[in-house]
Design a protein around this motif. Structure first.
Motif, mmCIF file in Angstrom:
data_model
loop_
_atom_site.group_PDB
_atom_site.id
_atom_site.type_symbol
_atom_site.label_atom_id
_atom_site.label_comp_id
_atom_site.label_asym_id
_atom_site.label_seq_id
_atom_site.Cartn_x
_atom_site.Cartn_y
_atom_site.Cartn_z
ATOM 1 N N MET A 1 105.075 75.760 -91.268
ATOM 2 C CA MET A 1 106.201 74.637 -91.865
ATOM 3 C C MET A 1 106.112 74.603 -93.335
ATOM 4 O O MET A 1 105.039 74.109 -93.767
ATOM 5 C CB MET A 1 106.135 73.563 -91.157
ATOM 6 N N THR A 2 107.373 74.663 -93.887
ATOM 7 C CA THR A 2 107.553 74.259 -95.164
ATOM 8 C C THR A 2 108.107 72.920 -95.281
ATOM 9 O O THR A 2 109.110 72.609 -94.461
ATOM 10 C CB THR A 2 108.616 75.179 -95.843
ATOM 11 N N VAL A 3 107.826 71.878 -95.960
ATOM 12 C CA VAL A 3 108.242 70.828 -96.255
ATOM 13 C C VAL A 3 108.499 70.370 -97.773
ATOM 14 O O VAL A 3 107.567 70.638 -98.610
ATOM 15 C CB VAL A 3 107.189 69.503 -95.627
ATOM 16 N N ILE A 4 109.680 69.673 -97.937
ATOM 17 C CA ILE A 4 110.061 69.661 -99.353
ATOM 18 C C ILE A 4 110.044 68.194 -99.640
ATOM 19 O O ILE A 4 110.364 67.446 -98.978
ATOM 20 C CB ILE A 4 111.546 70.033 -99.684
ATOM 21 N N ILE A 5 109.354 67.773 -100.827
ATOM 22 C CA ILE A 5 109.122 66.248 -101.220
ATOM 23 C C ILE A 5 110.231 66.226 -102.449
ATOM 24 O O ILE A 5 109.863 66.915 -103.152
ATOM 25 C CB ILE A 5 107.892 65.954 -101.624
ATOM 26 N N SER A 6 111.265 65.358 -102.465
ATOM 27 C CA SER A 6 111.880 65.098 -103.685
ATOM 28 C C SER A 6 112.057 63.618 -103.949
ATOM 29 O O SER A 6 111.684 62.932 -102.852
ATOM 30 C CB SER A 6 113.177 65.722 -103.397
ATOM 31 N N CYS A 7 112.927 63.235 -104.854
ATOM 32 C CA CYS A 7 113.196 61.795 -105.100
ATOM 33 C C CYS A 7 114.465 61.517 -104.292
ATOM 34 O O CYS A 7 115.328 62.515 -103.722
ATOM 35 C CB CYS A 7 113.698 61.839 -106.627
ATOM 36 N N ILE B 1 111.577 65.050 -97.413
ATOM 37 C CA ILE B 1 110.948 63.726 -97.500
ATOM 38 C C ILE B 1 111.308 63.525 -99.035
ATOM 39 O O ILE B 1 111.183 63.894 -99.697
ATOM 40 C CB ILE B 1 109.384 63.819 -97.187
ATOM 41 N N ARG B 2 112.034 62.041 -98.835
ATOM 42 C CA ARG B 2 112.829 61.607 -100.078
ATOM 43 C C ARG B 2 112.401 60.078 -100.304
ATOM 44 O O ARG B 2 112.410 59.438 -99.545
ATOM 45 C CB ARG B 2 114.335 61.885 -100.264
ATOM 46 N N VAL B 3 111.611 60.198 -101.347
ATOM 47 C CA VAL B 3 110.992 58.762 -101.891
ATOM 48 C C VAL B 3 111.091 58.714 -103.485
ATOM 49 O O VAL B 3 111.531 59.711 -103.819
ATOM 50 C CB VAL B 3 109.629 58.379 -101.652
ATOM 51 N N ALA B 4 111.303 57.445 -103.967
ATOM 52 C CA ALA B 4 111.462 57.290 -105.394
ATOM 53 C C ALA B 4 110.403 58.115 -106.197
ATOM 54 O O ALA B 4 109.068 58.263 -105.953
ATOM 55 C CB ALA B 4 111.058 55.741 -105.704
ATOM 56 N N GLY B 5 110.865 59.028 -106.987
ATOM 57 C CA GLY B 5 110.372 59.889 -107.806
ATOM 58 C C GLY B 5 109.772 61.099 -107.114
ATOM 59 O O GLY B 5 109.326 62.043 -107.977
ATOM 60 N N GLY B 6 109.846 61.081 -105.752
ATOM 61 C CA GLY B 6 109.227 62.270 -105.043
ATOM 62 C C GLY B 6 107.640 62.177 -105.387
ATOM 63 O O GLY B 6 106.999 63.196 -105.128
ATOM 64 N N ARG B 7 107.188 61.144 -105.420
ATOM 65 C CA ARG B 7 105.702 60.718 -105.713
ATOM 66 C C ARG B 7 104.778 60.981 -104.245
ATOM 67 O O ARG B 7 105.246 60.393 -103.441
ATOM 68 C CB ARG B 7 105.421 59.525 -106.127
ATOM 69 N N ALA B 8 104.086 62.134 -104.333
ATOM 70 C CA ALA B 8 103.387 62.228 -103.077
ATOM 71 C C ALA B 8 102.591 61.455 -102.173
ATOM 72 O O ALA B 8 102.472 61.339 -101.114
ATOM 73 C CB ALA B 8 102.426 63.592 -103.358
ATOM 74 N N LYS B 9 102.038 60.652 -103.096
ATOM 75 C CA LYS B 9 101.294 59.335 -102.278
ATOM 76 C C LYS B 9 102.254 58.754 -101.311
ATOM 77 O O LYS B 9 101.701 58.439 -100.227
ATOM 78 C CB LYS B 9 100.586 58.468 -103.395
ATOM 79 N N PRO C 1 125.378 58.223 -101.746
ATOM 80 C CA PRO C 1 124.460 57.277 -101.913
ATOM 81 C C PRO C 1 123.039 57.864 -101.906
ATOM 82 O O PRO C 1 122.768 58.975 -101.431
ATOM 83 C CB PRO C 1 124.415 56.414 -100.574
ATOM 84 N N PRO C 2 122.119 57.247 -102.708
ATOM 85 C CA PRO C 2 120.607 57.773 -102.425
ATOM 86 C C PRO C 2 120.400 57.616 -101.082
ATOM 87 O O PRO C 2 120.814 56.954 -100.343
ATOM 88 C CB PRO C 2 119.876 56.525 -103.497
ATOM 89 N N VAL C 3 119.505 58.838 -100.718
ATOM 90 C CA VAL C 3 119.123 58.770 -99.301
ATOM 91 C C VAL C 3 117.302 58.878 -99.432
ATOM 92 O O VAL C 3 116.970 59.578 -100.055
ATOM 93 C CB VAL C 3 119.450 60.148 -98.810
ATOM 94 N N ILE C 4 116.761 57.834 -98.686
ATOM 95 C CA ILE C 4 115.223 57.785 -98.591
ATOM 96 C C ILE C 4 115.165 58.504 -97.338
ATOM 97 O O ILE C 4 115.684 58.236 -95.932
ATOM 98 C CB ILE C 4 114.543 56.427 -98.579
ATOM 99 N N ARG C 5 114.184 59.507 -97.159
ATOM 100 C CA ARG C 5 113.872 60.001 -95.981
ATOM 101 C C ARG C 5 112.166 60.108 -95.477
ATOM 102 O O ARG C 5 111.586 60.707 -96.430
ATOM 103 C CB ARG C 5 114.467 61.558 -95.923
ATOM 104 N N VAL C 6 111.974 59.703 -94.417
ATOM 105 C CA VAL C 6 110.533 59.520 -94.105
ATOM 106 C C VAL C 6 110.395 59.840 -92.296
ATOM 107 O O VAL C 6 111.443 59.734 -91.991
ATOM 108 C CB VAL C 6 109.928 58.112 -94.475
ATOM 109 N N ALA C 7 109.425 59.993 -91.854
ATOM 110 C CA ALA C 7 109.361 60.442 -90.677
ATOM 111 C C ALA C 7 109.861 59.001 -89.714
ATOM 112 O O ALA C 7 109.481 58.052 -89.941
ATOM 113 C CB ALA C 7 107.781 60.371 -90.303
ATOM 114 N N GLY C 8 110.916 59.431 -88.889
ATOM 115 C CA GLY C 8 111.405 58.532 -88.103
ATOM 116 C C GLY C 8 112.547 57.647 -88.835
ATOM 117 O O GLY C 8 113.326 56.988 -88.172
#
Lengths: 179, 179
Positions: free
Chosen positions: A39-45, A68-76, B65-72
Motif C-alpha cells: 500500500m502507498t499512503v500519501i500525507i499532505s496538508c 491522510i491530511r492534517v495541518a502542514g502534512g506533519r508526519a507526527k 473547504p479544507p479537508v482533514i482526513r484521518v483513520a475513520g
C-alpha cells in the motif's frame, strides 16, 4: 440546524450520487486479502489549495491511494492513521508532501498556545501537552526531511518501508522530490 | 530511491501542472484578512473509497473547504488541525463524515495494540498511551454523534460553532445528515 453552506454540500452530494456514482468494487474484508506491504499512503496538508488527488492527477475510477491530511502534512500527527494502515494492509510506500505558503510556516507553536490560553485559560495544561508542529523559517526541505526521518526512525515499520518526501509548489503546481 | 508507484505520481503531477494548473488567487496572508468565523472544515476518513471532494461534488476552481482526513474521520485525531484552523481563520462549521464499511468498524483498539506489541515490543508503553478510536459494532450514528459531542464539548470553540455529523454510504454514494 444546517447552515446554507452545509446544505449546499448535501445538495451537491445528491447530484453526485445521482449522476456519477459507482460503488467501489471491493469491500474492506476483500481489500485485506490483497498481498500485504504494497500500500502507498500519501500525507499532505488540509489546505484546499493543495489537494493530493488533484496535484497527483488521480482520477475517479483509477486506483487512488489513501490520503491522510492534517495541518502542514506533519508526519507526527499522522502516526496513528499510518499504524492503522500498516496493521490492516501493510505499507509499501509513504509519500510526505509539504507545500509552499503553508499555514504552518506562518505560525508558531507558542503563538497558537498563547491564543488559546487567552481564549480558554482552563485548557492551559492540555495545551502545554500538545505540540503544534510549525515549519521553522519556511524551510520546507528541512520539515520534509525531518518528517521522513521521524517515520523511518519511529520503530513501528519495517526497514523495507519506503518514505519519500516532496514539496508542492503552489505557484507552479509541481512537486519536487526531496529524497 | 523512488519506486515505480511513486514515480507514477510524480509523472502524473508533471502532466497536471502542464495541462490544468492555475495558481490559487489568494496567499495565506490575504486569506487571513477575510472575515473570521466563516470557515467550513470537513473531517473524513483517509479511505480512498470516500473522498470528500468527490462525494460533495467539489470541482477545481470552486471554493473548496479544507479537508482533514484521518483513520475513520474520528474527531479526536483532528483536534490539533482544527485548533490551527480556528486560530488562523475562525471556524464557522465543522462537518464530520464517517462512512459505511470503514476500517475502524473492522478493528479494535486492543487488536491494533496487540499486533504492534508483537511486532515491536519496545513500543509497548508508547502504544498504551495511544487510543485507536474504533467504531464499536459498526454503529456509525453513535460514532458520529460521539464526535459531534466531543467537539462541542471540547472547550476550545465558541458556542456559535456549528458541528454537523453525517454518514456516507459507499453503496449509494449518498450522505445522510445525523444532526
Amino acid at each position: 440546524m444546517a447552515t446554507d453552506k452545509v446544505q449546499d454540500l448535501i445538495n451537491q452530494n445528491v447530484a453526485y450520487a445521482k449522476a456519477d456514482y459507482t460503488p467501489p468494487p471491493l469491500n474492506f474484508s476483500l481489500l485485506r486479502t490483497l498481498p500485504r506491504g504494497a500500500m502507498t499512503v500519501i500525507i499532505s496538508c488540509f489546505d484546499p489549495r493543495a489537494i493530493p488527488e488533484q496535484y497527483f492527477g488521480l482520477k475517479p475510477g483509477q486506483q487512488i491511494p489513501p490520503v491522510i491530511r492534517v495541518a502542514g502534512g506533519r508526519a507526527k500527527d499522522t502516526l496513528k492513521s499510518l499504524l492503522i494502515a500498516e496493521y490492516a494492509f501493510g505499507l509499501g510506500d509513504v509519500v510526505i508532501v509539504h507545500h509552499t505558503d503553508c499555514g504552518m510556516t506562518h505560525m508558531t507553536d507558542a503563538g497558537v498556545k498563547q491564543f488559546f490560553k487567552e481564549q480558554c485559560p482552563h485548557k492551559a495544561a492540555e495545551l502545554d501537552a500538545m505540540h503544534f508542529d510549525e515549519i521553522v523559517d519556511g524551510d520546507l526541505k528541512k520539515s520534509v526531511e525531518a518528517d521522513v526521518e521521524f517515520l523511518k526512525g519511529s520503530g513501528y515499520f519495517s526497514k523495507e518501508l519506503r518514505v519519500t518526501g516532496m514539496i508542492f509548489d503552489l505557484d507552479t503546481g509541481r512537486v519536487q522530490r526531496i529524497n
